[in-house]
Design a protein around this motif. Sequence first.
Motif, PDB file in Angstrom:
ATOM      1  N   ALA A 111       1.700  13.077  12.843  1.00  0.00           N
ATOM      2  CA  ALA A 111       2.876  13.774  13.373  1.00  0.00           C
ATOM      3  C   ALA A 111       2.475  15.082  14.046  1.00  0.00           C
ATOM      4  O   ALA A 111       2.995  15.431  15.121  1.00  0.00           O
ATOM      5  CB  ALA A 111       3.887  14.027  12.253  1.00  0.00           C
ATOM      6  N   GLU A 112       1.533  15.796  13.449  1.00  0.00           N
ATOM      7  CA  GLU A 112       1.045  17.050  14.030  1.00  0.00           C
ATOM      8  C   GLU A 112       0.336  16.790  15.353  1.00  0.00           C
ATOM      9  O   GLU A 112       0.520  17.533  16.330  1.00  0.00           O
ATOM     10  CB  GLU A 112       0.099  17.749  13.046  1.00  0.00           C
ATOM     11  CG  GLU A 112      -0.527  19.016  13.568  1.00  0.00           C
ATOM     12  CD  GLU A 112       0.476  20.139  13.812  1.00  0.00           C
ATOM     13  OE1 GLU A 112       0.149  21.048  14.597  1.00  0.00           O
ATOM     14  OE2 GLU A 112       1.575  20.108  13.248  1.00  0.00           O
ATOM     15  N   ALA A 113      -0.449  15.741  15.422  1.00  0.00           N
ATOM     16  CA  ALA A 113      -1.147  15.408  16.664  1.00  0.00           C
ATOM     17  C   ALA A 113      -0.157  15.062  17.769  1.00  0.00           C
ATOM     18  O   ALA A 113      -0.312  15.495  18.925  1.00  0.00           O
ATOM     19  CB  ALA A 113      -2.113  14.243  16.431  1.00  0.00           C
ATOM     20  N   VAL A 114       0.879  14.313  17.438  1.00  0.00           N
ATOM     21  CA  VAL A 114       1.906  13.968  18.427  1.00  0.00           C
ATOM     22  C   VAL A 114       2.629  15.227  18.892  1.00  0.00           C
ATOM     23  O   VAL A 114       2.882  15.407  20.090  1.00  0.00           O
ATOM     24  CB  VAL A 114       2.893  12.927  17.844  1.00  0.00           C
ATOM     25  CG1 VAL A 114       4.105  12.750  18.748  1.00  0.00           C
ATOM     26  CG2 VAL A 114       2.200  11.600  17.618  1.00  0.00           C
ATOM     27  N   ARG A 115       2.945  16.107  17.962  1.00  0.00           N
ATOM     28  CA  ARG A 115       3.630  17.354  18.326  1.00  0.00           C
ATOM     29  C   ARG A 115       2.777  18.182  19.277  1.00  0.00           C
ATOM     30  O   ARG A 115       3.258  18.722  20.272  1.00  0.00           O
ATOM     31  CB  ARG A 115       3.980  18.171  17.080  1.00  0.00           C
ATOM     32  CG  ARG A 115       4.877  19.374  17.379  1.00  0.00           C
ATOM     33  CD  ARG A 115       5.050  20.276  16.184  1.00  0.00           C
ATOM     34  NE  ARG A 115       3.806  20.820  15.645  1.00  0.00           N
ATOM     35  CZ  ARG A 115       3.074  21.782  16.230  1.00  0.00           C
ATOM     36  NH1 ARG A 115       3.437  22.290  17.373  1.00  0.00           N
ATOM     37  NH2 ARG A 115       1.977  22.219  15.657  1.00  0.00           N
ATOM     38  N   ARG A 116       1.479  18.278  18.997  1.00  0.00           N
ATOM     39  CA  ARG A 116       0.578  19.043  19.869  1.00  0.00           C
ATOM     40  C   ARG A 116       0.511  18.429  21.264  1.00  0.00           C
ATOM     41  O   ARG A 116       0.501  19.153  22.266  1.00  0.00           O
ATOM     42  CB  ARG A 116      -0.820  19.102  19.269  1.00  0.00           C
ATOM     43  CG  ARG A 116      -0.942  20.035  18.105  1.00  0.00           C
ATOM     44  CD  ARG A 116      -2.360  20.088  17.630  1.00  0.00           C
ATOM     45  NE  ARG A 116      -2.472  20.819  16.393  1.00  0.00           N
ATOM     46  CZ  ARG A 116      -3.569  20.894  15.677  1.00  0.00           C
ATOM     47  NH1 ARG A 116      -4.663  20.268  16.064  1.00  0.00           N
ATOM     48  NH2 ARG A 116      -3.594  21.589  14.566  1.00  0.00           N
ATOM     49  N   VAL A 147       0.862  -1.175   0.000  1.00  0.00           N
ATOM     50  CA  VAL A 147       0.000   0.000   0.000  1.00  0.00           C
ATOM     51  C   VAL A 147       0.898   1.223   0.000  1.00  0.00           C
ATOM     52  O   VAL A 147       1.837   1.315   0.794  1.00  0.00           O
ATOM     53  CB  VAL A 147      -0.913   0.014   1.247  1.00  0.00           C
ATOM     54  CG1 VAL A 147      -1.784   1.251   1.249  1.00  0.00           C
ATOM     55  CG2 VAL A 147      -1.752  -1.239   1.305  1.00  0.00           C
ATOM     56  N   ALA A 148       0.624   2.128  -0.893  1.00  0.00           N
ATOM     57  CA  ALA A 148       1.410   3.359  -0.953  1.00  0.00           C
ATOM     58  C   ALA A 148       1.216   4.127   0.353  1.00  0.00           C
ATOM     59  O   ALA A 148       0.127   4.146   0.913  1.00  0.00           O
ATOM     60  CB  ALA A 148       0.952   4.200  -2.135  1.00  0.00           C
ATOM     61  N   PRO A 149       2.268   4.738   0.860  1.00  0.00           N
ATOM     62  CA  PRO A 149       2.135   5.477   2.116  1.00  0.00           C
ATOM     63  C   PRO A 149       1.169   6.642   1.953  1.00  0.00           C
ATOM     64  O   PRO A 149       1.125   7.286   0.905  1.00  0.00           O
ATOM     65  CB  PRO A 149       3.557   5.955   2.412  1.00  0.00           C
ATOM     66  CG  PRO A 149       4.298   5.849   1.124  1.00  0.00           C
ATOM     67  CD  PRO A 149       3.607   4.801   0.306  1.00  0.00           C
ATOM     68  N   ASP A 150       0.419   6.882   2.991  1.00  0.00           N
ATOM     69  CA  ASP A 150      -0.536   7.987   2.999  1.00  0.00           C
ATOM     70  C   ASP A 150       0.147   9.166   3.687  1.00  0.00           C
ATOM     71  O   ASP A 150       0.157   9.253   4.918  1.00  0.00           O
ATOM     72  CB  ASP A 150      -1.807   7.572   3.736  1.00  0.00           C
ATOM     73  CG  ASP A 150      -2.902   8.617   3.625  1.00  0.00           C
ATOM     74  OD1 ASP A 150      -2.611   9.746   3.184  1.00  0.00           O
ATOM     75  OD2 ASP A 150      -4.055   8.300   3.979  1.00  0.00           O
ATOM     76  N   HIS A 151       0.724  10.056   2.882  1.00  0.00           N
ATOM     77  CA  HIS A 151       1.503  11.165   3.432  1.00  0.00           C
ATOM     78  C   HIS A 151       0.629  12.147   4.210  1.00  0.00           C
ATOM     79  O   HIS A 151       1.085  12.723   5.209  1.00  0.00           O
ATOM     80  CB  HIS A 151       2.259  11.884   2.317  1.00  0.00           C
ATOM     81  CG  HIS A 151       3.240  10.995   1.611  1.00  0.00           C
ATOM     82  ND1 HIS A 151       4.364  10.498   2.222  1.00  0.00           N
ATOM     83  CD2 HIS A 151       3.244  10.476   0.352  1.00  0.00           C
ATOM     84  CE1 HIS A 151       5.033   9.726   1.383  1.00  0.00           C
ATOM     85  NE2 HIS A 151       4.372   9.697   0.236  1.00  0.00           N
ATOM     86  N   VAL A 152      -0.594  12.315   3.804  1.00  0.00           N
ATOM     87  CA  VAL A 152      -1.490  13.219   4.529  1.00  0.00           C
ATOM     88  C   VAL A 152      -1.773  12.660   5.918  1.00  0.00           C
ATOM     89  O   VAL A 152      -1.686  13.377   6.929  1.00  0.00           O
ATOM     90  CB  VAL A 152      -2.801  13.430   3.737  1.00  0.00           C
ATOM     91  CG1 VAL A 152      -3.804  14.224   4.548  1.00  0.00           C
ATOM     92  CG2 VAL A 152      -2.521  14.118   2.410  1.00  0.00           C
TER      93      VAL A 152
END
Length: 151
Positions: free
Chosen positions: A132-137, A121-126
């Motif tokens: 990553a944004e959720a982890v950063r928050r 399965v192609a990686p889902d970059h979105v």
Amino acid sequence: MLERLLLAIINAHTTSETEGLQAERLQTAIAALIGPAARDGQDMERALLFMLRQRRRDVCDVEMQALGSGAGSPRCATRTVPELATLAARRVLGCATAGEVQATARVLCEIFSKRGNACDVAPDHVQEALEAEAVRRLCDELAEWAVPTRP
């Protein structure tokens, strides 16, 4: 060789009702002996990808329900691989007859199991960026409360 033998048998047992249907009878006999015609590899990949996505969705639904459900709510369950294969055979590959669905689902189950439930399965970059944004928050929020986090 197989086709010639089957055609000879069919011709030997042709009646007035089956006259002119030799080609159809031959295809039916071949399919009964060696299984359905091989599908295009791309179609099978689409069906396997469909199965994988449905499996992931089922697992996610179960996990989400476990997080927010009370004791009295009905539990949903993940569908089995044969159930997913049958669904893919019908929806993705367009199998109509029960025999065709069953034979195709069997092949899909075998391939799905051999791959260890992992299709290319192609990686889902979105999705990765959102995670990553959720982890950063979360890390930023925890830092405000002086809770140590790893980057």
